[in-house]
Scaffold this active site. Structure first.
Site, mmCIF file in Angstrom:
data_model
loop_
_atom_site.group_PDB
_atom_site.id
_atom_site.type_symbol
_atom_site.label_atom_id
_atom_site.label_comp_id
_atom_site.label_asym_id
_atom_site.label_seq_id
_atom_site.Cartn_x
_atom_site.Cartn_y
_atom_site.Cartn_z
ATOM 1 N N ASP A 242 0.960 -1.244 -0.091
ATOM 2 C CA ASP A 242 -0.001 0.044 -0.008
ATOM 3 C C ASP A 242 1.058 1.375 0.127
ATOM 4 O OD1 ASP A 242 0.430 -1.181 2.682
ATOM 5 O OD2 ASP A 242 -0.207 0.626 3.452
ATOM 6 N N ASP A 252 4.630 7.990 1.216
ATOM 7 C CA ASP A 252 4.379 7.746 2.419
ATOM 8 C C ASP A 252 5.478 7.536 3.483
ATOM 9 O OD1 ASP A 252 1.694 7.492 1.977
ATOM 10 O OD2 ASP A 252 1.125 5.504 2.605
HETATM 11 P P1 AMP Z 1 0.647 4.200 6.791
HETATM 12 O O1 AMP Z 1 1.326 3.892 7.961
HETATM 13 O O2 AMP Z 1 0.434 5.428 6.390
HETATM 14 O O3 AMP Z 1 1.062 3.182 5.728
HETATM 15 O O4 AMP Z 1 -0.815 3.588 7.043
HETATM 16 C C1 AMP Z 1 -1.222 2.413 7.138
HETATM 17 C C2 AMP Z 1 -2.964 2.523 6.911
HETATM 18 O O5 AMP Z 1 -3.186 2.984 8.467
HETATM 19 C C3 AMP Z 1 -3.567 3.430 6.109
HETATM 20 O O6 AMP Z 1 -4.798 3.095 5.634
HETATM 21 C C4 AMP Z 1 -3.671 4.794 6.581
HETATM 22 O O7 AMP Z 1 -4.737 5.607 6.180
HETATM 23 C C5 AMP Z 1 -4.009 4.249 8.297
HETATM 24 N N1 AMP Z 1 -3.877 5.208 9.298
HETATM 25 C C6 AMP Z 1 -2.663 5.460 9.612
HETATM 26 N N2 AMP Z 1 -2.888 6.482 10.477
HETATM 27 C C7 AMP Z 1 -3.933 6.750 10.839
HETATM 28 C C8 AMP Z 1 -4.742 7.537 11.557
HETATM 29 N N3 AMP Z 1 -4.238 8.182 12.431
HETATM 30 N N4 AMP Z 1 -6.229 7.575 11.415
HETATM 31 C C9 AMP Z 1 -6.942 6.773 10.781
HETATM 32 N N5 AMP Z 1 -6.349 5.731 9.714
HETATM 33 C C10 AMP Z 1 -4.733 5.816 10.030
HETATM 34 MG MG MG Z 2 0.789 4.098 3.600
#
Ligand code: AMP
Ligand code: MG
EC number: 2.7.7.-
Length: 474
Positions: A242, A252
């Site tokens: 992702d 990201d």
């Molecule tokens: P990432 O760590 O950016 O790769 O995020 C992984 C998943 O977790 C993605 O679907 C993000 O949208 C979700 N996510 C990360 N932080 C948050 C948050 N504070 N609230 C809601 N969703 C989150």
């Molecule tokens: Mg992400």
């Protein structure tokens, strides 16, 4: 400001229409004026109360059609059928001055249908981190999402304790991930897969069409991208599917970091306990991610699955050669070489091996080759001297003078990178209300190849400044 929201015109099931959730009191952290102008935005307006309201999600600009994208992905190898924009809202696609579509996304804009247990918010730390590192990447010539602006929300975000909330305005030619394809592939939604394929080709690979064309272009782009990361000592930290952009751009920024002392097994992320995303694993992980893209695209490649697998596999298998070639090109350039010789790869590895053994600083050693100071990075000077003799002989063989080689190296090996301890220092100061270290770093990172010899931002951290672990901070 001109929008043309093509993602919003896709079938409804491919996203969820959601507006940002308003915040208490927007405050300015930074506006990226040159980028704003490229996007046809007035940087002065962005800093006005009306502009701040947009950057904070309190008002929508005319022409916006906000939505959140659905995607899935493998996190640390484990399949998660639904992720999606849990804390980011796409305001719309700006038509930039050069005519390209550029997504304007607010990261930290509140809860969405994809938030799962999360609060949809971000705090100042990761926002500042992403701003600095993504803009540094851009200045270093690495394809990346950009940072248009960062604002505070005037609201606390609850993590280990209360932290100041913030929102990043992220700009990207698209936010289509390998995981976006996986989401629709898992649902056997061929129409969505086709639409995504067309969109990804149009956005990222002019002249390319169809699933095989996309897979081939994405394979090539990933090979180039990872070779660039490797050449800068960059560790992404969460190379989940992702977080793998189908356009081959860095996306990201979480617990990512540039190495100080070189070691191939280096890991910073606090959640990467097995070192899956260690520095030297990145090339293999990238092709693993590309193989997941290939799987997702199979039904578009050929209705006969066996034939589709055969054709997709042939494309994915090209990655190894593409990556090796890209890596060789990057590292030869880091030695200032113009020609190719059989022994070059071994010569590069002999330098890296010595650096690893003696924990030589990655950035300073390679920059030191341009400035005649690389030797100082080795606690055993002779380890460098014996290698240097081989390097000088190699330069002589191709007829390059050391001066010529040095001048070339100075254009590919930066003097200044956003070192971890500087980022953490800028965040700590920002939280305490002092934005000066952030601005100082942000300015210096715009010209990473042209730093004054005595700029303290060139220094490696001293023992008690070394940052050994980084956090997602979500
Ligand atoms: P990432 O760590 O950016 O790769 O995020 C992984 C998943 O977790 C993605 O679907 C993000 O949208 C979700 N996510 C990360 N932080 C948050 C948050 N504070 N609230 C809601 N969703 C989150
Ligand atoms: Mg992400």
């Amino acid at each position: 400001m001109q929008f043309d929201n093509s993602y919003a015109r896709l079938p409804d099931r491919m996203f969820a229409r959601v507006a940002p959730t308003p915040v208490a009191e927007p405050g300015l952290i930074a506006v990226n004026a040159p980028l704003a102008r490229e996007l046809g935005l007035d940087p002065e307006w962005l800093q006005s109360p009306e502009g701040l309201a947009v950057l904070a999600g309190n008002a929508l600009p005319e022409g916006a059609d906000p939505l959140t994208q659905a995607y899935a992905g493998q996190q640390f190898g484990n399949w998660v059928p639904q992720l999606g924009d849990g804390r980011a809202v796409l305001l719309g696609e700006l038509i930039a001055r050069d005519g390209s579509h550029q997504d304007w996304q607010l990261k930290g804009a509140g809860r969405t249908p994809f938030s799962r247990g999360g609060d949809g918010r971000a705090w100042m730390g990761p926002v500042i981190r992403e701003y600095l590192i993504s803009e540094a990447m851009h200045a270093l010539g690495v394809p990346t999402t950009r940072a248009l602006a960062a604002v505070t929300t005037g609201e606390p975000v609850w993590r280990e304790g209360a932290l100041p909330g913030a929102i990043l305005s992220r700009i990207a030619p698209s936010h289509i991930r390998v995981g976006t394809f996986q989401y629709f592939s898992a649902r056997e939604d061929l129409e969505a897969l086709r639409l995504l394929t067309d969109l990804a080709c149009a956005r990222h690979y002019p002249g390319v069409s169809g699933a095989e064309g996309l897979l081939e272009a994405a394979t090539r782009a990933q090979a180039e991208l990872i070779a660039q990361w490797m050449g800068l000592g960059f560790i992404h930290g969460v190379m989940n599917t992702d977080n793998a952009h189908v356009g081959g751009i860095t996306i990201d920024y979480g617990p990512c970091a540039y190495m100080d002392g070189y070691h191939p097994d280096k890991v910073f992320s606090s959640i990467d306990r097995n070192g899956r995303y260690a520095y030297s694993n990145q090339p293999q992980i990238a092709v693993w991610n590309i193989a997941q893209l290939a799987s997702a695209l199979l039904p578009l490649i050929d209705p006969d699955e066996a034939k589709a697998v055969e054709r997709a596999t042939a494309i994915v298998h090209r990655y190894a050669d593409l990556y090796q070639a890209a890596w060789g090109r990057r590292f030869r350039a880091k030695l200032g070489l113009l020609t190719e010789e059989e022994g070059d790869i071994a010569l590069i590895h002999r330098l890296l091996d010595r650096m690893a053994k003696l924990n030589a600083d990655f950035t300073r050693t390679f920059r030191g080759l341009a400035e005649g100071t690389a030797r100082d990075e080795f606690i055993e000077r002779e380890a460098f001297d014996t290698w240097e003799a081989e390097w000088l002989a190699r330069l002589a063989r191709e007829g390059s003078t050391v001066e010529e080689a040095r001048a070339r190296i100075a254009t590919v090996s930066p003097a200044i990178i956003p070192r971890n301890h500087r980022i953490e220092g800028a965040i700590a100061s920002a939280v305490a209300g002092d934005m000066a270290p952030f601005h100082r770093l942000e300015t210096a990172l715009k010209t990473p190849f042209a730093a004054a010899p005595d700029d303290p931002l060139r220094h490696a951290p001293v023992q008690n400044e070394i940052v050994r672990q980084t956090f997602c901070g979500t």
